[in-house]
Design a protein around this motif. Structure first.
Motif, PDB file in Angstrom:
ATOM      1  N   LEU A  41       0.840  -1.203   0.000  1.00 33.94           N
ATOM      2  CA  LEU A  41       0.000   0.000   0.000  1.00 33.94           C
ATOM      3  C   LEU A  41       0.875   1.253   0.000  1.00 33.94           C
ATOM      4  CD1 LEU A  41      -2.665  -0.982   2.711  1.00 33.94           C
ATOM      5  CD2 LEU A  41      -3.106  -0.638   0.276  1.00 33.94           C
ATOM      6  N   ASN A  42       0.342   2.323  -0.590  1.00 25.46           N
ATOM      7  CA  ASN A  42       0.918   3.665  -0.447  1.00 25.46           C
ATOM      8  C   ASN A  42      -0.272   4.621  -0.335  1.00 25.46           C
ATOM      9  OD1 ASN A  42      -0.073   3.916  -3.039  1.00 25.46           O
ATOM     10  ND2 ASN A  42       1.813   4.658  -3.956  1.00 25.46           N
ATOM     11  N   PRO A  43      -0.055   5.929  -0.140  1.00 23.27           N
ATOM     12  CA  PRO A  43      -1.219   6.814   0.055  1.00 23.27           C
ATOM     13  C   PRO A  43      -2.249   6.722  -1.082  1.00 23.27           C
ATOM     14  CG  PRO A  43       0.773   7.955   0.702  1.00 23.27           C
ATOM     15  CD  PRO A  43       1.213   6.637   0.119  1.00 23.27           C
ATOM     16  N   TYR A  44      -1.799   6.670  -2.324  1.00 22.33           N
ATOM     17  CA  TYR A  44      -2.759   6.574  -3.435  1.00 22.33           C
ATOM     18  C   TYR A  44      -3.552   5.260  -3.363  1.00 22.33           C
ATOM     19  CZ  TYR A  44      -4.833   6.007  -8.052  1.00 22.33           C
ATOM     20  OH  TYR A  44      -5.725   5.783  -9.062  1.00 22.33           O
ATOM     21  N   ALA A  45      -2.843   4.169  -3.074  1.00 22.87           N
ATOM     22  CA  ALA A  45      -3.501   2.853  -2.994  1.00 22.87           C
ATOM     23  C   ALA A  45      -4.557   2.858  -1.889  1.00 22.87           C
ATOM     24  CB  ALA A  45      -2.462   1.763  -2.733  1.00 22.87           C
ATOM     25  N   ILE A  46      -4.247   3.527  -0.775  1.00 21.92           N
ATOM     26  CA  ILE A  46      -5.202   3.603   0.332  1.00 21.92           C
ATOM     27  C   ILE A  46      -6.434   4.412  -0.105  1.00 21.92           C
ATOM     28  CG2 ILE A  46      -5.592   4.502   2.681  1.00 21.92           C
ATOM     29  CD1 ILE A  46      -2.565   3.824   3.191  1.00 21.92           C
ATOM     30  N   TYR A  47      -6.173   5.537  -0.778  1.00 23.53           N
ATOM     31  CA  TYR A  47      -7.278   6.352  -1.295  1.00 23.53           C
ATOM     32  C   TYR A  47      -8.134   5.515  -2.251  1.00 23.53           C
ATOM     33  CZ  TYR A  47      -9.733   9.575  -4.413  1.00 23.53           C
ATOM     34  OH  TYR A  47     -10.686  10.181  -5.191  1.00 23.53           O
ATOM     35  N   TYR A  48      -7.476   4.814  -3.162  1.00 25.80           N
ATOM     36  CA  TYR A  48      -8.177   3.977  -4.135  1.00 25.80           C
ATOM     37  C   TYR A  48      -9.021   2.933  -3.403  1.00 25.80           C
ATOM     38  CZ  TYR A  48      -8.944   0.986  -8.241  1.00 25.80           C
ATOM     39  OH  TYR A  48      -9.520   0.253  -9.256  1.00 25.80           O
ATOM     40  N   GLY A  49      -8.431   2.317  -2.397  1.00 17.31           N
ATOM     41  CA  GLY A  49      -9.118   1.280  -1.623  1.00 17.31           C
ATOM     42  C   GLY A  49     -10.359   1.816  -0.935  1.00 17.31           C
ATOM     43  N   LEU A  95     -15.624   4.523  -9.940  1.00 17.18           N
ATOM     44  CA  LEU A  95     -14.322   4.255  -9.319  1.00 17.18           C
ATOM     45  C   LEU A  95     -13.185   4.808 -10.183  1.00 17.18           C
ATOM     46  CD1 LEU A  95     -12.421   2.847  -7.285  1.00 17.18           C
ATOM     47  CD2 LEU A  95     -12.745   0.732  -8.556  1.00 17.18           C
ATOM     48  N   MET A  96     -13.237   4.530 -11.490  1.00 19.02           N
ATOM     49  CA  MET A  96     -12.157   4.991 -12.364  1.00 19.02           C
ATOM     50  C   MET A  96     -12.163   6.509 -12.507  1.00 19.02           C
ATOM     51  SD  MET A  96     -11.533   1.985 -15.148  1.00 19.02           S
ATOM     52  CE  MET A  96     -13.142   1.791 -15.808  1.00 19.02           C
ATOM     53  N   ALA A  97     -13.361   7.106 -12.479  1.00 14.90           N
ATOM     54  CA  ALA A  97     -13.455   8.560 -12.581  1.00 14.90           C
ATOM     55  C   ALA A  97     -12.839   9.223 -11.345  1.00 14.90           C
ATOM     56  CB  ALA A  97     -14.911   8.982 -12.744  1.00 14.90           C
ATOM     57  N   LEU A  98     -13.143   8.690 -10.163  1.00 15.67           N
ATOM     58  CA  LEU A  98     -12.662   9.310  -8.922  1.00 15.67           C
ATOM     59  C   LEU A  98     -11.193   9.032  -8.644  1.00 15.67           C
ATOM     60  CD1 LEU A  98     -15.761   8.597  -6.642  1.00 15.67           C
ATOM     61  CD2 LEU A  98     -15.005  10.835  -7.440  1.00 15.67           C
ATOM     62  N   THR A  99     -10.630   8.036  -9.335  1.00 14.41           N
ATOM     63  CA  THR A  99      -9.224   7.695  -9.067  1.00 14.41           C
ATOM     64  C   THR A  99      -8.320   7.985 -10.271  1.00 14.41           C
ATOM     65  OG1 THR A  99      -9.659   5.412  -9.726  1.00 14.41           O
ATOM     66  CG2 THR A  99      -9.801   5.900  -7.373  1.00 14.41           C
ATOM     67  N   ARG A 249      -0.648   3.895  -8.467  1.00 12.38           N
ATOM     68  CA  ARG A 249      -0.728   5.187  -9.154  1.00 12.38           C
ATOM     69  C   ARG A 249      -1.879   5.139 -10.168  1.00 12.38           C
ATOM     70  NH1 ARG A 249       3.614   5.648 -13.971  1.00 12.38           N
ATOM     71  NH2 ARG A 249       3.636   3.489 -14.678  1.00 12.38           N
ATOM     72  N   PRO A 250      -2.353   6.310 -10.605  1.00 11.35           N
ATOM     73  CA  PRO A 250      -3.466   6.317 -11.556  1.00 11.35           C
ATOM     74  C   PRO A 250      -3.072   5.692 -12.893  1.00 11.35           C
ATOM     75  CG  PRO A 250      -3.138   8.493 -10.580  1.00 11.35           C
ATOM     76  CD  PRO A 250      -1.961   7.658 -10.195  1.00 11.35           C
ATOM     77  N   ALA A 251      -4.062   5.042 -13.536  1.00 10.92           N
ATOM     78  CA  ALA A 251      -3.805   4.407 -14.829  1.00 10.92           C
ATOM     79  C   ALA A 251      -4.063   5.384 -15.977  1.00 10.92           C
ATOM     80  CB  ALA A 251      -4.705   3.187 -14.987  1.00 10.92           C
TER      81      ALA A 251
END
Length: 297
Positions: A41-49, A95-99, A249-251
Motif C-alpha cells: 500500500l501507499n497513500p494513493y492505494a489507500i485512497y483507491y481502496g 471508481l475509475m473517474a474518482l481515481t 498510481r493512476p492508470a
C-alpha cells in the motif's frame, strides 16, 4: 551447532527477500509505501481502496435489491440480467473517474461499428493485473456482457455477489461435467444476444508475459459460430502488480492503454485456427515486455 548456522542463513535470506520486495515497492510507490500480509500500500492505494470499498457497499446494496426484484417477479423480467451488469458498470466507471484510472482506448471505432451491427462476440484479452477487469468493462461500454471466470471468484466479497446476480458463467476446473454445462451456458448467452468476455490464460500472468491459452473460451465462440474480438491490455501491471493490494498510481493520462482489434470470425475456421489468430492479434498489440518470449508458447 551446525544446525543453528543454517537457521540464521535462512532468516537472512528471507529478510533480504523482504527487504528487496520493500525496496521494489518503494521504487514503484514512493517512500511512503509499505507492505502488508494482503499486499503493498501507499497513500494513493489507500485512497483507491477507500473509494473502491465505499462505492462497493453502495453497489452491494443495489445488487441485493436487484436480487430481491428477481425473486419477487419470479425471474420473469430482465431474463438477460442486464440490471446487475449496469450496476457493476456504474461502480467501475465511478471508481475509475474518482481515481483517474480511465485507460486510453485505441481503435474505439472498431467497437462502435461492431456494437452498431447488433452482432455479439466473445471478447478475449490478456491478463496480468486486477485492473484488467474494470478496463475490459470500460472498453466494452454500456452493453450487456457476461464474464467467463473461474468459480473461485464467487468467494470474493461484493464481486462474488455481482457475479452470481448477473449470472456470469463460472468454470469449475475440477469438474469435467460442470465444464460441459458451462460450455452450454456460455453458448446460450451468445445465442440470446449477450456478449461474453474472458481471459483465456485462465489466471493472471505473474511474469507479465502472455501465457499459453486454455481453449475453453474459443470452444464457446466456435460452437456458437460467433466472432471473437481480441483485446490487448497494455501496462496494467505498471499500475497494479500482483503483490499490491490496490494500484499504486493512476492508470489514466496514457499510462495504461487498451488496444481493440478487428473481430476474428469463427465461421470457416477450426477452433485451433481461431485461437491462434486471436492470440497473434493480442500479441501484436502488446508492448515488448508483455509478449511471450518464444512465438510458439
Amino acid at each position: 551447532h551446525h544446525q543453528q548456522q543454517t537457521t540464521t542463513t535462512t532468516t537472512t535470506t528471507t529478510l533480504t527477500k523482504q527487504q528487496k520486495r520493500l525496496a521494489q515497492i518503494r521504487a514503484e510507490g514512493g517512500p511512503l509505501s509499505f507492505n502488508t500480509k494482503y499486499g503493498a500500500l501507499n497513500p494513493y492505494a489507500i485512497y483507491y481502496g477507500i473509494v473502491s470499498i465505499s462505492l462497493g457497499l453502495v453497489w452491494f446494496v443495489a445488487l441485493v435489491l436487484a436480487q430481491l426484484f428477481y425473486k419477487v417477479t419470479g425471474e420473469r423480467l430482465d431474463k438477460r440480467r442486464r440490471l446487475p451488469v449496469f450496476l457493476s458498470h456504474c461502480w467501475g466507471t465511478a471508481l475509475m473517474a474518482l481515481t483517474g484510472c480511465f485507460p486510453k482506448i485505441e481503435n474505439k471505432e472498431i467497437l462502435k461499428d461492431f456494437h452498431k451491427s447488433g452482432r455479439k462476440a466473445m471478447f478475449v484479452s490478456n491478463h496480468n493485473s486486477w485492473m484488467d477487469i474494470p478496463f475490459l468493462g470500460y472498453t466494452i461500454g454500456w452493453h450487456n456482457y457476461k464474464f467467463v471466470a473461474k468459480k473461485e471468484l464467487e468467494k470474493v466479497p461484493i464481486l462474488g455477489k455481482a457475479i452470481k446476480v448477473a449470472k456470469n458463467v463460472l468454470i469449475d476446473r475440477t469438474n469435467r461435467r460442470s465444464q460441459l454445462l458451462t460450455l452450454k451456458q456460455g453458448m446460450r448467452w451468445l445465442d440470446d444476444g449477450v456478449n461474453l468476455c474472458t481471459f483465456p490464460e485462465g489466471t493472471r500472468s505473474r511474469s507479465n508475459r502472455l501465457m499459453p491459452f486454455k481453449n475453453g473460451a474459443f470452444k464457446m465462440a466456435h460452437k456458437a459460430g460467433k466472432p471473437v474480438l481480441p483485446i490487448s491490455i497494455c501496462n496494467a501491471n505498471d499500475v497494479m502488480p500482483s503483490y499490491w493490494m490496490f494500484p499504486y498510481r493512476p492508470a489514466g493520462g496514457g499510462v495504461c492503454k487498451v488496444v481493440v482489434h478487428k473481430p476474428v470470425e469463427s465461421e470457416g475456421r477450426t477452433e485451433e485456427e481461431l485461437a491462434d489468430l486471436v492470440r497473434e492479434r493480442i500479441v501484436e498489440g502488446l508492448p515488448d515486455g508483455q509478449r511471450p518470449l518464444t512465438s510458439s508458447s
